[in-house]
Design a protein around this motif. Sequence first.
Motif, PDB file in Angstrom:
ATOM      1  N   VAL A  10      19.851   6.490  -2.805  1.00  0.00           N
ATOM      2  CA  VAL A  10      20.049   6.221  -1.380  1.00  0.00           C
ATOM      3  C   VAL A  10      19.844   7.535  -0.633  1.00  0.00           C
ATOM      4  CG1 VAL A  10      21.596   4.273  -1.741  1.00  0.00           C
ATOM      5  CG2 VAL A  10      22.543   6.534  -1.487  1.00  0.00           C
ATOM      6  N   THR A  11      19.253   7.435   0.542  1.00  0.00           N
ATOM      7  CA  THR A  11      18.941   8.631   1.327  1.00  0.00           C
ATOM      8  C   THR A  11      19.676   8.585   2.656  1.00  0.00           C
ATOM      9  OG1 THR A  11      16.772   8.752   0.280  1.00  0.00           O
ATOM     10  CG2 THR A  11      17.066   9.992   2.327  1.00  0.00           C
ATOM     11  N   PHE A  12      20.300   9.698   2.983  1.00  0.00           N
ATOM     12  CA  PHE A  12      20.973   9.855   4.269  1.00  0.00           C
ATOM     13  C   PHE A  12      20.179  10.862   5.097  1.00  0.00           C
ATOM     14  CE2 PHE A  12      24.289   8.175   1.575  1.00  0.00           C
ATOM     15  CZ  PHE A  12      24.940   7.290   2.412  1.00  0.00           C
ATOM     16  N   LYS A  13      19.900  10.516   6.347  1.00  0.00           N
ATOM     17  CA  LYS A  13      19.129  11.381   7.234  1.00  0.00           C
ATOM     18  C   LYS A  13      19.980  12.485   7.854  1.00  0.00           C
ATOM     19  CE  LYS A  13      16.443   7.389   8.478  1.00  0.00           C
ATOM     20  NZ  LYS A  13      16.673   6.245   9.333  1.00  0.00           N
ATOM     21  N   ARG A  14      21.272  12.255   7.908  1.00  0.00           N
ATOM     22  CA  ARG A  14      22.207  13.198   8.547  1.00  0.00           C
ATOM     23  C   ARG A  14      23.387  13.439   7.618  1.00  0.00           C
ATOM     24  NH1 ARG A  14      20.238   9.453  11.364  1.00  0.00           N
ATOM     25  NH2 ARG A  14      19.058   9.836  13.239  1.00  0.00           N
ATOM     26  N   PRO A  15      24.119  14.542   7.845  1.00  0.00           N
ATOM     27  CA  PRO A  15      25.362  14.733   7.073  1.00  0.00           C
ATOM     28  C   PRO A  15      26.250  13.499   7.260  1.00  0.00           C
ATOM     29  CG  PRO A  15      24.805  16.730   8.261  1.00  0.00           C
ATOM     30  CD  PRO A  15      23.856  15.655   8.754  1.00  0.00           C
ATOM     31  N   PHE A  16      26.999  13.163   6.228  1.00  0.00           N
ATOM     32  CA  PHE A  16      27.772  11.921   6.263  1.00  0.00           C
ATOM     33  C   PHE A  16      29.086  12.082   5.503  1.00  0.00           C
ATOM     34  CE2 PHE A  16      25.458  11.922   2.350  1.00  0.00           C
ATOM     35  CZ  PHE A  16      26.215  11.214   1.439  1.00  0.00           C
ATOM     36  N   GLN A  17      29.935  11.099   5.688  1.00  0.00           N
ATOM     37  CA  GLN A  17      31.215  11.080   4.997  1.00  0.00           C
ATOM     38  C   GLN A  17      31.450   9.673   4.470  1.00  0.00           C
ATOM     39  OE1 GLN A  17      34.318  12.772   7.351  1.00  0.00           O
ATOM     40  NE2 GLN A  17      35.476  13.370   5.553  1.00  0.00           N
ATOM     41  N   ASN A  77      29.071   1.105   4.620  1.00  0.00           N
ATOM     42  CA  ASN A  77      29.474   1.557   5.960  1.00  0.00           C
ATOM     43  C   ASN A  77      28.846   2.907   6.298  1.00  0.00           C
ATOM     44  OD1 ASN A  77      31.008  -0.743   6.315  1.00  0.00           O
ATOM     45  ND2 ASN A  77      32.942   0.244   5.773  1.00  0.00           N
ATOM     46  N   ALA A  78      28.809   3.825   5.323  1.00  0.00           N
ATOM     47  CA  ALA A  78      28.206   5.139   5.553  1.00  0.00           C
ATOM     48  C   ALA A  78      26.706   5.002   5.797  1.00  0.00           C
ATOM     49  CB  ALA A  78      28.471   6.059   4.366  1.00  0.00           C
ATOM     50  N   GLN A  79      26.048   4.108   5.062  1.00  0.00           N
ATOM     51  CA  GLN A  79      24.618   3.880   5.264  1.00  0.00           C
ATOM     52  C   GLN A  79      24.356   3.274   6.639  1.00  0.00           C
ATOM     53  OE1 GLN A  79      24.200   1.754   1.372  1.00  0.00           O
ATOM     54  NE2 GLN A  79      22.264   2.879   1.301  1.00  0.00           N
ATOM     55  N   ALA A  80      25.191   2.333   7.057  1.00  0.00           N
ATOM     56  CA  ALA A  80      25.025   1.711   8.373  1.00  0.00           C
ATOM     57  C   ALA A  80      25.234   2.726   9.480  1.00  0.00           C
ATOM     58  CB  ALA A  80      25.983   0.535   8.530  1.00  0.00           C
ATOM     59  N   ALA A  81      26.240   3.589   9.331  1.00  0.00           N
ATOM     60  CA  ALA A  81      26.500   4.621  10.334  1.00  0.00           C
ATOM     61  C   ALA A  81      25.320   5.588  10.418  1.00  0.00           C
ATOM     62  CB  ALA A  81      27.785   5.379   9.996  1.00  0.00           C
ATOM     63  N   ASP A  82      24.743   5.946   9.267  1.00  0.00           N
ATOM     64  CA  ASP A  82      23.591   6.847   9.242  1.00  0.00           C
ATOM     65  C   ASP A  82      22.376   6.207   9.900  1.00  0.00           C
ATOM     66  OD1 ASP A  82      22.372   9.403   8.250  1.00  0.00           O
ATOM     67  OD2 ASP A  82      21.116   8.002   7.120  1.00  0.00           O
TER      68      ASP A  82
END
Length: 87
Positions: A10-17, A77-82
């Motif tokens: 999975v890839t996140f475009k921004r820092p996440f929690q 939830n973290a993926q949706a927020a990203d």
Amino acid sequence: MTIRTRRETVTFKRPFQIRGIERVLPAGAYEVITDEETIEGLTFSAYRRIATMIMVPAEGARDSMEMLSIGSVDLANAQAADAGAAP
């Protein structure tokens, strides 16, 4: 009972929690490992998720990774927020 393991990136475009991880993780690609077990007694094959883990950079150790247990809903939830964050 049979257990299978699925791996995905999975890839996140921004820092996440992610809930349960007490630090902000940097943007990037992460390996997610999901363990599932068979549901016995059915006339078809079905599996239930029993564990979800994510590989993250180890805190305070250069070039090391650690595997942390997370909730699949927390990951979603973290993926949706990203995905919904403003560029």
